[in-house]
Design a protein around this motif. Structure first.
Motif, PDB file in Angstrom:
ATOM      1  N   TYR A 114       0.661  -1.354  -0.047  1.00  0.00           N
ATOM      2  CA  TYR A 114      -0.144   0.114   0.199  1.00  0.00           C
ATOM      3  C   TYR A 114       0.920   1.205   0.052  1.00  0.00           C
ATOM      4  O   TYR A 114       2.045   1.166   0.394  1.00  0.00           O
ATOM      5  CB  TYR A 114      -1.001  -0.141   1.286  1.00  0.00           C
ATOM      6  CG  TYR A 114      -0.257  -0.239   2.728  1.00  0.00           C
ATOM      7  CD1 TYR A 114       0.058   0.977   3.315  1.00  0.00           C
ATOM      8  CD2 TYR A 114      -0.011  -1.404   2.980  1.00  0.00           C
ATOM      9  CE1 TYR A 114       0.632   0.904   4.575  1.00  0.00           C
ATOM     10  CE2 TYR A 114       0.820  -1.464   4.357  1.00  0.00           C
ATOM     11  CZ  TYR A 114       1.116  -0.279   5.001  1.00  0.00           C
ATOM     12  OH  TYR A 114       1.632  -0.613   6.365  1.00  0.00           O
ATOM     13  N   VAL A 115       0.383   2.357  -0.327  1.00  0.00           N
ATOM     14  CA  VAL A 115       0.875   3.596  -0.370  1.00  0.00           C
ATOM     15  C   VAL A 115      -0.252   4.687  -0.485  1.00  0.00           C
ATOM     16  O   VAL A 115      -1.164   4.537  -0.998  1.00  0.00           O
ATOM     17  CB  VAL A 115       1.972   3.871  -1.900  1.00  0.00           C
ATOM     18  CG1 VAL A 115       1.173   3.842  -3.190  1.00  0.00           C
ATOM     19  CG2 VAL A 115       2.715   5.265  -1.691  1.00  0.00           C
ATOM     20  N   GLY A 139       3.985   0.964   2.558  1.00  0.00           N
ATOM     21  CA  GLY A 139       4.468  -0.468   3.153  1.00  0.00           C
ATOM     22  C   GLY A 139       4.077  -1.791   2.437  1.00  0.00           C
ATOM     23  O   GLY A 139       3.363  -1.830   1.604  1.00  0.00           O
ATOM     24  N   GLY A 140       4.306  -2.882   3.074  1.00  0.00           N
ATOM     25  CA  GLY A 140       4.060  -4.104   2.752  1.00  0.00           C
ATOM     26  C   GLY A 140       4.328  -5.156   3.370  1.00  0.00           C
ATOM     27  O   GLY A 140       5.158  -5.121   4.455  1.00  0.00           O
ATOM     28  N   ASN A 151       2.652  -6.183   8.447  1.00  0.00           N
ATOM     29  CA  ASN A 151       3.377  -5.282   7.190  1.00  0.00           C
ATOM     30  C   ASN A 151       4.426  -4.698   8.106  1.00  0.00           C
ATOM     31  O   ASN A 151       4.381  -4.122   9.220  1.00  0.00           O
ATOM     32  CB  ASN A 151       2.314  -4.376   6.822  1.00  0.00           C
ATOM     33  CG  ASN A 151       1.237  -4.790   5.888  1.00  0.00           C
ATOM     34  OD1 ASN A 151       1.687  -5.626   4.954  1.00  0.00           O
ATOM     35  ND2 ASN A 151      -0.142  -4.560   6.041  1.00  0.00           N
ATOM     36  N   LEU A 152       5.564  -4.541   7.260  1.00  0.00           N
ATOM     37  CA  LEU A 152       6.530  -3.399   7.745  1.00  0.00           C
ATOM     38  C   LEU A 152       6.433  -1.951   6.852  1.00  0.00           C
ATOM     39  O   LEU A 152       6.188  -1.803   5.611  1.00  0.00           O
ATOM     40  CB  LEU A 152       7.848  -3.661   7.192  1.00  0.00           C
ATOM     41  CG  LEU A 152       9.204  -3.098   7.355  1.00  0.00           C
ATOM     42  CD1 LEU A 152       9.186  -3.016   8.708  1.00  0.00           C
ATOM     43  CD2 LEU A 152      10.321  -3.791   6.892  1.00  0.00           C
ATOM     44  N   PHE A 193      10.102   3.753  10.902  1.00  0.00           N
ATOM     45  CA  PHE A 193       9.971   2.537  10.486  1.00  0.00           C
ATOM     46  C   PHE A 193       9.089   1.516  11.585  1.00  0.00           C
ATOM     47  O   PHE A 193       9.605   1.741  12.727  1.00  0.00           O
ATOM     48  CB  PHE A 193      11.229   1.759  10.339  1.00  0.00           C
ATOM     49  CG  PHE A 193      11.904   2.340   9.152  1.00  0.00           C
ATOM     50  CD1 PHE A 193      11.444   1.975   8.014  1.00  0.00           C
ATOM     51  CD2 PHE A 193      13.002   3.336   9.243  1.00  0.00           C
ATOM     52  CE1 PHE A 193      12.334   2.285   6.516  1.00  0.00           C
ATOM     53  CE2 PHE A 193      13.578   3.790   7.934  1.00  0.00           C
ATOM     54  CZ  PHE A 193      13.280   3.231   6.915  1.00  0.00           C
ATOM     55  N   SER A 194       8.165   1.133  11.156  1.00  0.00           N
ATOM     56  CA  SER A 194       7.189   0.524  12.167  1.00  0.00           C
ATOM     57  C   SER A 194       6.767  -1.207  11.799  1.00  0.00           C
ATOM     58  O   SER A 194       6.671  -1.412  10.548  1.00  0.00           O
ATOM     59  CB  SER A 194       5.907   1.035  12.740  1.00  0.00           C
ATOM     60  OG  SER A 194       5.156   1.218  11.617  1.00  0.00           O
ATOM     61  N   VAL A 195       6.601  -2.125  12.733  1.00  0.00           N
ATOM     62  CA  VAL A 195       5.991  -3.165  12.294  1.00  0.00           C
ATOM     63  C   VAL A 195       4.283  -3.296  12.656  1.00  0.00           C
ATOM     64  O   VAL A 195       3.902  -2.898  13.614  1.00  0.00           O
ATOM     65  CB  VAL A 195       6.504  -4.292  13.198  1.00  0.00           C
ATOM     66  CG1 VAL A 195       5.895  -5.942  12.755  1.00  0.00           C
ATOM     67  CG2 VAL A 195       7.770  -4.701  12.792  1.00  0.00           C
ATOM     68  N   GLN A 196       3.295  -3.505  11.587  1.00  0.00           N
ATOM     69  CA  GLN A 196       1.885  -3.113  11.693  1.00  0.00           C
ATOM     70  C   GLN A 196       1.191  -4.427  11.676  1.00  0.00           C
ATOM     71  O   GLN A 196       0.831  -4.735  10.336  1.00  0.00           O
ATOM     72  CB  GLN A 196       1.600  -2.195  10.571  1.00  0.00           C
ATOM     73  CG  GLN A 196       2.504  -1.039  10.730  1.00  0.00           C
ATOM     74  CD  GLN A 196       1.783  -0.257  11.999  1.00  0.00           C
ATOM     75  OE1 GLN A 196       0.758  -0.201  12.348  1.00  0.00           O
ATOM     76  NE2 GLN A 196       2.620   0.588  12.773  1.00  0.00           N
TER      77      GLN A 196
END
Length: 321
Positions: A114-115, A139-140, A151-152, A193-196
């Motif tokens: 996604y963007v 992210g993706g 996602n990252l 930067f995150s983990v989602q």
């Protein structure tokens, strides 16, 4: 002479009558064998060798072979009919599920990208020093099934500085709040930067939604700028805002939120989406110059508000694919 002729005519007629009676008996015998043959057909016997008795009675073999051939023909017809029902014919199909290297067992895509871009809205104490501006995200990651994935993500959110922030910064530096001779401006931005982890919800008519939330590394920078004259061999001399002072802060951050999706086509995976979250950045406060100690402060931190906890709401519109 006439007597012998009469005897010959009698013999000829007797032979003809006998032949007719024999043919009638043969026909009745054949019908009886055919009528009683289903018991034999129902339990057909197969042998790996042919006996001399079987070879000696071809009429019986011919009688039982015809029903066996009919049974085999019926079985073949049923088999072909079953295959037709399984692979063709008038059937109703549900949602197709394609299984490949890029799909899960339930037919959903393995990957989520996604963007998007939109607004960055400061809240709570952050709104005291910063103003609404813009941001973007991208992210993706991996979807484990049609609902659950992770996602990252990279995000960037930019903010302006309020008039109060500018005047307070000017005051602790010069003791004056008159900015007419300085024309100080500024901006603050946060990138992360995150983990989602994500949970998707499928709706009807192309509508859907998702819930997400995660944690990661956040970097916050505030820049103070002032007009500076610059010269170029191509454009001559001109004035531009140039940063003369900046402050940074690194901290862990957390977010939680969700959004809505709209599938652009029932035969594709592209979706329009809107995403809104609450972000909290756990900055560690660092002391610096304030209104009460600006005359006695001997350090270099003239904007301690940069190290305050940061809270804001990013709202993004974009495309998922």
């Amino acid at each position: 002479m006439s007597k012998s002729i009469a005897v010959s005519e009698f013999v000829r007629r007797s032979v003809a009558l006998t032949a007719l009676l024999g043919a009638s008996v043969a026909v009745m015998g054949a019908q009886t064998s055919t009528a009683t043959s289903p018991a034999v057909v129902a339990t057909p016997q197969f042998s790996s060798s042919v006996s001399t008795d079987d070879a000696a009675t071809p009429a019986a073999d011919a009688t039982t072979t015809a029903p066996n051939m009919q049974l085999a023909s019926n079985a073949l017809h049923l088999n072909l009919f079953g295959n037709a029902m399984q692979y063709g014919g008038r059937q109703s199909y549900g949602r197709p599920r394609y299984r490949g290297s890029n799909t899960n067992a339930d037919g959903s895509p393995k990957w989520d990208f996604y963007v998007g871009a939109g607004a960055a809205i400061p809240v709570s104490t952050t709104s005291t020093n910063n103003t609404l501006s813009w941001g973007f995200q991208g992210g993706g990651g991996r979807m484990f099934n049609r609902h659950v994935g992770v996602n990252l993500e990279f995000g960037f959110d930019n903010f302006g500085l309020t008039a109060y922030t500018i005047s307070d910064y000017l005051y602790v530096n010069t003791g004056s709040t008159d900015n007419s001779s300085y024309d100080i401006q500024g901006n603050m931005h946060v990138w992360n930067f995150s983990v989602q982890p994500i949970y998707k919800i499928e709706g009807s008519s192309g509508l859907g939604g998702f819930v997400t939330g995660g944690a990661g590394f956040y970097h916050k920078v505030t820049n103070f700028t002032a007009p500076t004259e610059a010269c170029s061999i191509y454009y001559g001399c001109y004035t531009e805002n140039e940063a003369f002072d900046h402050y940074s802060s690194n901290a862990p951050g957390f977010d939680i939120g969700g959004g809505l999706t709209y599938k652009m086509s029932r035969f594709s995976n592209q979706q329009l989406y809107v995403d809104a979250r609450y972000v909290y950045m756990a900055n560690q406060y660092r002391a610096g110059a304030t209104d009460s100690n600006y005359t006695t402060y001997t350090g270099y931190n003239y904007y301690p508000a940069n190290s305050l906890h940061t809270t804001y709401i990013p709202v993004k519109f974009g495309l998922r694919f």
